[in-house]
Design a protein around this motif. Structure first.
Motif: not given
Ligand code: AMP
Length: 190
Positions: A8-12, A147-151
């Motif tokens: 999951g993304p950071p903070g999930s 979040l951009n890197v995650y996406n």
């Protein structure tokens, strides 16, 4: 042996839910972010190399991360009930390397638990965490980059495991206990 990925993304909520899984299923936590922060605190050459990537919200190169995970697997694989991978794999090459490493130990990933949280909630949670943990990369600017890197680089790893029939999507919003419950239902199916 059960091997799980908390995805999951950071903070999930990967860290929070890992703690629960470790206790309930007696698994070994393997968080690449935690290992990197420890290396950084000890000022090792690995930590120093990783720092600029981490501070800028970018991914540390795959070969560095894969080498680090291989070392941990070699150290622990014979003495644990299984692993919870947290924050790893974050790219397709990392996922492929993990499959190969596990295969050499006659192990495999059993399930990928993918925590689903809206972007506005992620940002709020990370800004809250910044006040408590004081992590250098929990500033609004770096959060947006992560979040951009995650996406752009990490999200596609979910598809990799979906094609292998290993992906379980979990609603990661709401009460922590409710999320724990949803995760336990998935793990108990194994
Ligand atoms: P985390 O604690 O998982 O949010 O990770 C913090 C930072 O460590 C990330 O923003 C990356 O810079 C780095 N990092 C952690 N795990 C990985 C990984 N699997 N691949 C690349 N970089 C990573």
């Amino acid at each position: 042996m059960i091997n799980l990925i908390l995805f999951g993304p950071p903070g999930s909520g990967k860290g929070t839910q890992s703690a629960f899984l470790i206790e309930k299923y007696n698994l070994e936590h393997l968080s690449t972010g935690n290992i990197l922060r420890e290396e950084l605190a000890n000022k090792t050459s690995l930590g120093i190399l990783a720092q600029s990537f981490m501070d800028n919200g970018l991914l540390v190169p795959d070969d560095v991360i894969i080498g680090m995970v291989e070392k941990k697997l070699d150290e622990k694989a014979n003495s644990v009930n299984g692993f919870i991978f947290d924050g790893f794999p974050r790219t397709i090459p990392q996922a492929q390397a993990l499959d190969s490493l596990l295969l050499t130990k006659k192990m495999e990933i059993n399930k990928v638990l993918s925590l689903q949280v809206s972007e506005s909630n992620l940002i709020n949670r990370l800004l809250q965490r910044a006040k408590i943990d004081g992590r250098a990369d929990d500033t609004l600017e770096t959060i947006k980059k992560r979040l951009n890197v995650y996406n752009s680089q990490t999200q596609q790893v979910a598809q990799y495991y979906l094609l292998k029939n290993k992906l379980a999507n979990i609603n990661g919003e709401g009460e922590i206990d409710q999320i724990k419950h949803l995760i336990a239902i998935e793990v108990d199916k194994l």
